[in-house]
Design a protein around this motif. Structure first.
Motif, mmCIF file in Angstrom:
data_model
loop_
_atom_site.group_PDB
_atom_site.id
_atom_site.type_symbol
_atom_site.label_atom_id
_atom_site.label_comp_id
_atom_site.label_asym_id
_atom_site.label_seq_id
_atom_site.Cartn_x
_atom_site.Cartn_y
_atom_site.Cartn_z
ATOM 1 N N GLU A 222 0.746 -1.182 -0.285
ATOM 2 C CA GLU A 222 0.100 0.095 0.019
ATOM 3 C C GLU A 222 0.997 1.051 -0.133
ATOM 4 O OE1 GLU A 222 -2.297 -2.780 2.395
ATOM 5 O OE2 GLU A 222 0.088 -2.422 2.756
ATOM 6 N N ASN A 223 2.564 1.283 0.859
ATOM 7 C CA ASN A 223 2.926 2.782 1.226
ATOM 8 C C ASN A 223 3.950 2.512 0.026
ATOM 9 O OD1 ASN A 223 4.654 0.857 1.954
ATOM 10 N ND2 ASN A 223 4.287 2.131 4.446
ATOM 11 N N ILE A 224 4.621 1.733 -0.969
ATOM 12 C CA ILE A 224 5.874 1.663 -1.206
ATOM 13 C C ILE A 224 5.435 2.451 -2.525
ATOM 14 C CG2 ILE A 224 5.244 -0.498 -3.212
ATOM 15 C CD1 ILE A 224 8.669 0.076 -1.266
ATOM 16 N N GLY A 225 4.495 2.783 -3.108
ATOM 17 C CA GLY A 225 4.264 3.389 -4.056
ATOM 18 C C GLY A 225 5.133 4.922 -3.936
ATOM 19 N N ASN A 226 5.047 5.452 -2.115
ATOM 20 C CA ASN A 226 5.064 7.060 -2.248
ATOM 21 C C ASN A 226 5.814 6.534 -1.657
ATOM 22 O OD1 ASN A 226 2.287 7.578 -2.694
ATOM 23 N ND2 ASN A 226 1.251 7.177 -1.040
ATOM 24 N N LEU A 227 6.967 6.003 -1.089
ATOM 25 C CA LEU A 227 8.050 6.099 -0.409
ATOM 26 C C LEU A 227 9.680 5.774 -1.476
ATOM 27 C CD1 LEU A 227 7.825 2.767 2.518
ATOM 28 C CD2 LEU A 227 8.043 5.324 2.919
ATOM 29 N N LEU A 228 8.541 5.033 -2.338
ATOM 30 C CA LEU A 228 9.812 5.389 -3.852
ATOM 31 C C LEU A 228 9.631 6.752 -4.267
ATOM 32 C CD1 LEU A 228 9.287 1.856 -5.619
ATOM 33 C CD2 LEU A 228 11.437 2.811 -3.727
ATOM 34 N N GLN A 229 9.064 7.396 -4.403
ATOM 35 C CA GLN A 229 9.114 8.711 -5.008
ATOM 36 C C GLN A 229 10.152 9.820 -3.754
ATOM 37 O OE1 GLN A 229 6.960 9.741 -7.284
ATOM 38 N NE2 GLN A 229 6.760 7.297 -6.177
ATOM 39 N N VAL A 230 10.974 8.834 -2.700
ATOM 40 C CA VAL A 230 11.469 9.546 -2.496
ATOM 41 C C VAL A 230 12.637 8.632 -1.968
ATOM 42 C CG1 VAL A 230 12.407 10.573 0.014
ATOM 43 C CG2 VAL A 230 10.106 11.070 -0.368
ATOM 44 N N ALA A 231 12.934 7.908 -1.518
ATOM 45 C CA ALA A 231 14.250 6.812 -1.478
ATOM 46 C C ALA A 231 14.330 5.771 -3.268
ATOM 47 C CB ALA A 231 13.344 5.475 -0.332
ATOM 48 N N ASP A 232 15.273 5.317 -2.722
ATOM 49 C CA ASP A 232 16.013 4.928 -4.420
ATOM 50 C C ASP A 232 15.478 3.605 -4.199
ATOM 51 O OD1 ASP A 232 17.567 7.222 -5.288
ATOM 52 O OD2 ASP A 232 18.562 7.197 -3.286
ATOM 53 N N GLY A 233 15.064 2.321 -3.780
ATOM 54 C CA GLY A 233 14.832 1.127 -2.987
ATOM 55 C C GLY A 233 14.233 0.335 -1.862
ATOM 56 N N ALA A 234 14.003 0.047 -1.181
ATOM 57 C CA ALA A 234 13.692 -0.809 0.296
ATOM 58 C C ALA A 234 14.289 -1.983 0.444
ATOM 59 C CB ALA A 234 11.956 -0.745 0.439
ATOM 60 N N ILE A 235 14.096 -2.578 1.622
ATOM 61 C CA ILE A 235 14.667 -3.064 1.964
ATOM 62 C C ILE A 235 12.474 -3.809 2.481
ATOM 63 C CG2 ILE A 235 15.628 -5.238 3.445
ATOM 64 C CD1 ILE A 235 17.511 -3.466 3.514
ATOM 65 N N VAL A 236 12.552 -5.572 2.509
ATOM 66 C CA VAL A 236 11.453 -5.857 2.253
ATOM 67 C C VAL A 236 11.051 -7.344 3.019
ATOM 68 C CG1 VAL A 236 9.792 -6.163 0.473
ATOM 69 C CG2 VAL A 236 8.636 -5.822 1.955
ATOM 70 N N ALA A 237 10.636 -7.592 4.306
ATOM 71 C CA ALA A 237 10.406 -8.777 4.799
ATOM 72 C C ALA A 237 8.639 -9.263 5.363
ATOM 73 C CB ALA A 237 11.104 -8.743 5.928
ATOM 74 N N SER A 238 8.855 -8.700 6.213
ATOM 75 C CA SER A 238 7.462 -8.850 7.402
ATOM 76 C C SER A 238 6.187 -8.600 5.918
ATOM 77 C CB SER A 238 7.108 -7.653 8.262
ATOM 78 O OG SER A 238 7.758 -7.538 9.075
ATOM 79 N N SER A 239 6.250 -7.947 5.762
ATOM 80 C CA SER A 239 5.054 -7.702 4.425
ATOM 81 C C SER A 239 4.532 -8.405 3.430
ATOM 82 C CB SER A 239 4.905 -6.051 3.785
ATOM 83 O OG SER A 239 5.593 -6.248 3.107
ATOM 84 N N LEU A 240 5.717 -9.702 3.254
ATOM 85 C CA LEU A 240 5.796 -10.920 2.698
ATOM 86 C C LEU A 240 5.855 -12.066 3.300
ATOM 87 C CD1 LEU A 240 9.346 -9.689 0.441
ATOM 88 C CD2 LEU A 240 6.936 -8.837 -0.203
ATOM 89 N N LYS A 241 5.065 -12.131 3.948
ATOM 90 C CA LYS A 241 5.239 -13.225 4.589
ATOM 91 C C LYS A 241 3.671 -13.413 4.648
ATOM 92 C CE LYS A 241 9.280 -13.645 7.075
ATOM 93 N NZ LYS A 241 10.206 -14.420 8.384
#
Length: 277
Positions: A222-241
Motif C-alpha cells: 500500500e505504501n511502497i509507491g509513495n516511499l519510492l518517490q523519495v527513497a531509491d529502493g527498499a528492504i522488505v520482509a514482514s509484509s511478504l510473509k
C-alpha cells in the motif's frame, strides 16, 4: 554506488530470508536440514515473485550477541549462502546480526555475495544487546585486504536502538556517508515493521548526496509507491510473509503484489523526473 550495476535496476526491492535458529542460538532445534530447506523455499519464492535481490540474516537467533557471533553461526550461514547462490540468480547479500560486519564481509567474499548490511557502521548505539560501537575503519580495511567487491549497505540510526554519539539524523547521515564511506544508507522506523517518517526520508535525501537511500522497515504494497518517490529502493520482509506475520514463510503471491505496486511507484517517479529534467 551504482544500484543499477549491482541489481540491474535503479530502484531495487530487496527481500529478506529470515533463517530459522542456527546452531548455538537459544532456540536452535537441532535439525540443520530443516533450516536449509526453509531458506531454499523462501529464496525461491522471493526470486519467483520478481524480487531484485535477497538478504540472508540470522533473524531467529535472538537474543543476539552485540558483535562477534559464534563460529558455528558463521559456518552455517556460509553453507546456506553457498547453497542459495546455486539456486537463484538474483544478487545475494548477508546481515550477521546483531553487528558482526566483519564476519558478514568474510562470508560474502567467500561465497560471491554482492553486498552486506551493517546495522551500526559509525557512531555508538544503545541497544538491547548493550552499547554497539561502529567500526567502519576495520570493516573497510578488511574489505581491502580480502580484495572483495562487496557493497556496504549501512543503517542510519538503526531500529531497536538509541543513538549515544550522534545528535540528530542529519549528522548521522553525514557520518555514515562521508566518514564511514557507506555505499548506500538504510533508513527504518523505530522497530521491525514500522515505516520511517516521510520527513526523515526527505532529510536523508537532502543530506546523502549521490549515496542511495533504502527503506529498511515498514514497506507494504500500500505504501511502497509513495516511499519510492523519495527513497531509491527498499528492504522488505514482514509484509511478504503469509498473513504478514514474521513467524510465517514467504508468500509468493504477496511478493508479486508488492513488486507490482513498486513498479507502479517507480513509473510515477520516472515520469516526474522527466517533467523536471
Amino acid at each position: 554506488m551504482d544500484l543499477k550495476h549491482l541489481f540491474q535496476t535503479e530502484n531495487p526491492i530487496l527481500g529478506v530470508v529470515h533463517l530459522l535458529p542456527l546452531p548455538t542460538s537459544a532456540r536452535w532445534g537441532g535439525d540443520f536440514r530443516q533450516v536449509m530447506d526453509r531458506a531454499e523455499q523462501e529464496a525461491t519464492a522471493l526470486a519467483a515473485g520478481g524480487i531484485d535481490g535477497i538478504i540472508i540474516e540470522n533473524f531467529f537467533d535472538a537474543p543476539f550477541t552485540k558483535d562477534r557471533v559464534d563460529p558455528a553461526t558463521i559456518s552455517a550461514m556460509t553453507l546456506i549462502m553457498d547453497r542459495l547462490a546455486g539456486l537463484v540468480t538474483v544478487p545475494l547479500g548477508i546481515n550477521v546480526l546483531r553487528n558482526d560486519a566483519k564476519s558478514a564481509m568474510a562470508i560474502a567474499a567467500c561465497t560471491g555475495a554482492k553486498f552486506i548490511r551493517v546495522n551500526v557502521l559509525t557512531g555508538v548505539m544503545a541497544t538491547d544487546q548493550g552499547l554497539i560501537e561502529g567500526n567502519a575503519y576495520e570493516l573497510l580495511k578488511y574489505r581491502r585486504e580480502l580484495d572483495a567487491d562487496v557493497a556496504i549497505l549501512a543503517d542510519v540510526l538503526v531500529k531497536h536502538a538509541h543513538p549515544i554519539s550522534t545528535p540528530n539524523l542529519t549528522a548521522a547521515i553525514h557520518d555514515t556517508v562521508e566518514r564511514g564511506l557507506a555505499d548506500a544508507v538504510i533508513l527504518s522506523g523505530w522497530a521491525t515493521g514500522q515505516v520511517p517518517k516521510m520527513d526523515d526520508l526527505k532529510d536523508a535525501r537532502a543530506n546523502a548526496g549521490d549515496t542511495p537511500i533504502l527503506i529498511g522497515s515498514g514497506a507494504t504494497w500500500e505504501n511502497i509507491g509513495n516511499l519510492l518517490q523519495v527513497a531509491d529502493g527498499a528492504i522488505v520482509a514482514s509484509s511478504l510473509k503469509r498473513h504478514g506475520k514474521l513467524s510465517e514463510p514467504i508468500d509468493p503471491l504477496r511478493v508479486s503484489q508488492f513488486m507490482e505496486s513498486a513498479q507502479q511507484g517507480i513509473k510515477i517517479r520516472q515520469m516526474r523526473q522527466k517533467q523536471f529534467a
